[in-house]
Write an enzyme that holds these catalytic residues in place. Structure first.
Site, mmCIF file in Angstrom:
data_model
loop_
_atom_site.group_PDB
_atom_site.id
_atom_site.type_symbol
_atom_site.label_atom_id
_atom_site.label_comp_id
_atom_site.label_asym_id
_atom_site.label_seq_id
_atom_site.Cartn_x
_atom_site.Cartn_y
_atom_site.Cartn_z
ATOM 1 N N TRP A 222 36.715 55.577 20.102
ATOM 2 C CA TRP A 222 36.249 56.730 20.060
ATOM 3 C C TRP A 222 38.022 57.374 21.198
ATOM 4 O O TRP A 222 38.722 58.494 21.233
ATOM 5 C CB TRP A 222 36.061 57.091 21.803
ATOM 6 N N HIS A 223 39.007 56.162 21.891
ATOM 7 C CA HIS A 223 39.814 56.152 21.995
ATOM 8 C C HIS A 223 40.991 57.135 20.539
ATOM 9 O O HIS A 223 42.229 57.474 21.541
ATOM 10 C CB HIS A 223 40.545 54.769 21.971
ATOM 11 N N GLY A 224 40.825 56.303 19.427
ATOM 12 C CA GLY A 224 41.744 56.912 18.757
ATOM 13 C C GLY A 224 41.438 55.861 17.086
ATOM 14 O O GLY A 224 41.309 54.967 16.898
ATOM 15 N N PHE B 236 43.973 61.585 23.487
ATOM 16 C CA PHE B 236 42.114 61.102 22.592
ATOM 17 C C PHE B 236 41.423 62.646 22.442
ATOM 18 O O PHE B 236 39.952 62.526 22.176
ATOM 19 C CB PHE B 236 41.627 60.275 23.588
#
Lengths: 481, 298
Positions: free
Chosen positions: A325-327, A481
């Site tokens: 989800w962060h990247g 993000f």
């Protein structure tokens, strides 16, 4: 428009004045003002992506009504999946397409097949991961009959795009935020003061600690090969405090700003670096995201109710998805997997919920066992952050092997090490203040119990520290993000 | 609500007044360039990059020339020759006197540019820096500069560094360790930085044209002297690689000035703090030599 910019310092008082003095008699008008302000706030980043935000909002608004109105489960499922697919589709295209295309191409190369899926040149719309998750939580809650649909489009749009949380959370739930939007808000002096106090602390964390740590962390991470093991440890520590103060500082400002407008947002951080194990850390770090994944992914997958295999599988899924989800980078996936590895022994031995209370509750000093547990947990977190910060896996591995080189015990050195002592001093100050205030919602809430002159002096000192030692406005890490 | 608003206004005023009082204290220890935008407009200027900012001492030159020359040099990112530096020079020059002295220092970096098109003046990196943005260059306190461009944190206004100070006459005095170990370490790292520039920097005809325009403009207000300051052997080699025909180019425009003094043949005679900048002692000798040369040329 950054929270730590002069533009926001002008924007917020204008919105505050219009909100409480001009539109306060009419809830609809007040919500329209919030919506216009939020869209203006977002358009300051990139007005082109405003259309995407409006589309995403409209999609969930209409599918939400359709889900609720559908008479058969099949129809409900159809509208739910339509919303999920389109929302995740946008996220996939904007955030993950290039990653998957590159990984797939590299995979084919390994098999001796020459193919190129190409890449797309598109910038990531700011906040897309956050507002997509807002929308998803809404339709999922509707499907589960936890809430009724909001039929007023303005109210629903404010829920999705309320400017304090629009670009970096906290990720709100319809069950928590929507009732506040549809209800008339009353100005409360103590709530507003509390909001300002939390904004002040957020600015201190962001401008004095995060942005100054960023200078040293960037220098050391970007030139990792030039530094000794001890300097690399220092670099990792700087990043550890940078990421915490950057993100929790943002959350403090967001929550404080919302409080000024009479709205209570979800708590996002609860002094995570004082955790005694990784399970506690994850109950205290980015709480709104962790609980989102728990409620909408982990529990539907079976949670920890099944056998050992299911527990292991679900744990890895939730941590890897959280990392992803962060990247779109393998470093985030490894960061997630590493946290899963830290967490699993606790889960499998049923020790993941033993630290539910604040550490050393009611005491000033922790006992030796608590102190050791905090140091171990903190060290594991620092190690994991190296993956989070590195440009790629090779960089992370080189960084870690650089730490464990022969010069680990040499004196650290980098350009500006003398100046960095000031930042280290403020980190110590932060730790002391956060430790003292760890049983509060945020550290300096404790000041509300002090005498007025002492309170004013304290706020004045914090404000002057921000001015004197704060770095010029830099973006928040979580905007990417 | 009333109580809240009153408290907010009081607190904001308290903070703003404190900030203003702190900013009033800003001086040559706070920032390497601030005073250049607070001192009065000048009749005589020293122009160039950080080599000149540190290496030419106005007081030394003034003693010999009997003039009041001001050092308006910055660094290679801020003050290479170009439209913005010229505009800033125009603002700093009083334009009342016609007997000024202008020491224009040149090197290959001040007529080069990074980027794809070195002649696209709209892409010059200094355009967005304070040299391109500060419109008032003689105001104290210069709040525009302090609030937007001050180098580093504001605590430097209160806790003064002893390593470097910008004097009222524009000279940037650097007092760092000049023992051989420190100098060698700095020289190694600075020269590496300049070597890296080689792949990015290209000769810019536009910058060269602006050097000519700057000279032509200054000619209206006095005498212009072109100077190439000495550098360490290491940097000299890099500069040769950067622009092998530098001397030829400069000699082409020397006749627009009162003369060109190339001090690089004496490179070995002087000491440097980092291979690029003259140390204080050498700066004094070099300044005397330049002033004496100007006096003789007059």
């Amino acid at each position: 428009m950054l929270f730590n910019s002069i533009h926001f310092a002008i924007f917020l008082p204008i919105v505050f004045t219009l909100y409480w003095f001009v539109t306060n008699k009419n809830l609809n008008l007040q919500n329209i003002l919030l919506l216009i302000s939020s869209y203006f706030f977002y358009a300051c980043w990139d007005w082109r992506f405003l259309f995407l935000l409006v589309f995403s909002t409209s999609l969930d608004y209409f599918t939400g009504i359709k889900i609720y109105d559908a008479t058969t489960k099949r129809n409900k499922l159809f509208w739910l999946w339509l919303s999920i697919c389109i929302n995740l589709g946008f996220l996939g295209v904007f955030k993950y397409y290039n990653f998957f295309a590159e990984s797939f191409t590299q995979g084919l190369h390994l098999l001796g097949i020459n193919a190129n899926l190409g890449s797309i040149k598109v910038i990531l719309p700011v906040g897309i991961s956050f507002y997509t998750f807002h929308g998803l939580s809404y339709v999922l809650d509707l499907y589960k009959n936890k809430i009724k649909p909001e039929r007023n489009f303005v109210n629903y749009s404010v829920f999705v795009s309320f400017f304090p949380l629009l670009v970096a959370g906290p990720i709100e739930r319809a069950t928590h935020l929507l009732p506040q939007i549809v209800k008339k808000r009353e100005f409360n002096y103590y709530t507003a003061v509390d909001g300002l106090r939390q904004i002040l602390w957020g600015l201190f964390k962001k401008m004095v600690i995060a942005d100054n740590c960023a200078i040293y962390a960037n220098m050391i991470f970007n030139n990792q090969a030039d530094y000794s093991g001890s300097t690399l440890v220092l670099g990792a520590l700087f990043f550890t405090f940078q990421i915490y103060c950057d993100f929790s500082g943002y959350s403090d400002i967001a929550i404080g700003t919302a409080r000024l407008l009479g709205i209570e947002l979800l708590r996002n951080f609860a002094f995570p670096y004082f955790s005694r194990d990784i399970a506690e850390f994850w109950r205290r770090w980015h709480i709104s995201l962790s609980s989102w994944f728990r409620d909408y992914l982990y529990i539907p997958l079976g949670g920890s109710r099944g056998g050992t295999w299911m527990k292991v599988r679900n744990t890895f899924i939730i941590f890897i998805v959280s990392g992803f989800w962060h990247g779109a980078n393998w470093t985030f996936i490894v960061w997630g997997a590493l946290n899963a590895l830290y967490f699993l022994p606790l889960l499998l031995t049923d020790r993941n919920r033993i630290h539910l209370q604040t550490v050393a509750q009611g005491r000033l000093i922790p006992n030796l066992k608590e102190l050791l547990a905090m140091i171990v947990t903190f060290s594991l977190t620092v190690l994991a952050w190296i993956f989070f910060r590195s440009q790629n896996l090779e960089h992370a591995i080189n960084y870690i092997s650089g730490i464990f080189s022969s010069n680990l015990f040499s004196m650290p050195y980098f350009l500006g090490i003398k100046e960095s002592a000031i930042t280290v001093g403020f980190i110590i100050f932060l730790l002391i203040v956060e430790w003292i205030g760890r049983e509060q919602q945020y550290a300096i809430k404790i000041a509300s119990h002090w005498d007025k002159p002492l309170q004013w002096l304290f706020y004045y000192l914090i404000a002057m520290i921000i001015f004197l030692f704060g770095s010029p406005s830099q973006e928040f890490i979580y905007f990417q993000f | 609500m009333k109580k809240f608003i009153i408290y907010i206004i009081l607190f904001t005023c308290l903070i703003l007044v404190s900030i203003y009082l702190i900013l009033l204290k800003a001086d040559g220890y706070s920032d390497p360039y601030y005073l250049k935008f607070t001192t009065p407009r000048q009749n005589s200027l020293i122009l160039g990059t950080s080599k000149a900012a540190q290496g030419i001492i106005p007081d030394v030159a003034n003693k010999i020339l009997g003039n009041d020359i001001y050092n308006y040099s910055f660094n290679m990112n801020i003050s290479p020759f170009g439209p913005k530096y010229l505009e800033s020079i125009k603002r700093k020059l009083s334009q009342k006197s016609h007997s000024g002295i202008f020491i224009v220092t040149v090197d290959c970096w001040s007529i080069s540019c990074m980027g794809e098109n070195p002649n696209d003046t709209t892409k010059f990196k200094e355009n967005n820096s304070f040299i391109g943005q500060i419109k008032i260059v003689d105001q104290k306190p210069n709040l525009h500069y302090l609030l937007k461009y001050m180098f580093g944190n504001y605590y430097r206004i209160i806790f003064k560094s002893s390593d470097a100070v910008l004097h009222e006459n524009g000279w940037f005095e650097v007092s760092i360790n000049t023992d051989s170990v420190s100098v060698n370490r700095r020289t190694k790292s600075t020269l590496q930085e300049y070597k890296n520039f080689l792949s990015n920097y290209k000769y810019s005809q536009a910058r060269f044209d602006y050097l000519v325009k700057t000279i032509e403009f200054l000619n209206k207000f006095g005498s212009v002297y072109l100077v190439r300051l000495p550098v360490s052997k290491g940097l000299m080699d890099i500069e040769h690689q950067c622009m092998p025909n530098f001397d030829y180019k400069i000699k082409q425009i020397a006749d627009k000035t009162c003369g060109y003094l190339d001090l690089t043949p004496k490179n070995e005679t002087f000491s440097y703090t980092d291979g690029v900048h003259l140390d204080k002692r050498s700066g004094k000798i070099v300044t005397e030599e330049i002033a004496q040369w100007i006096k003789n040329e007059k």
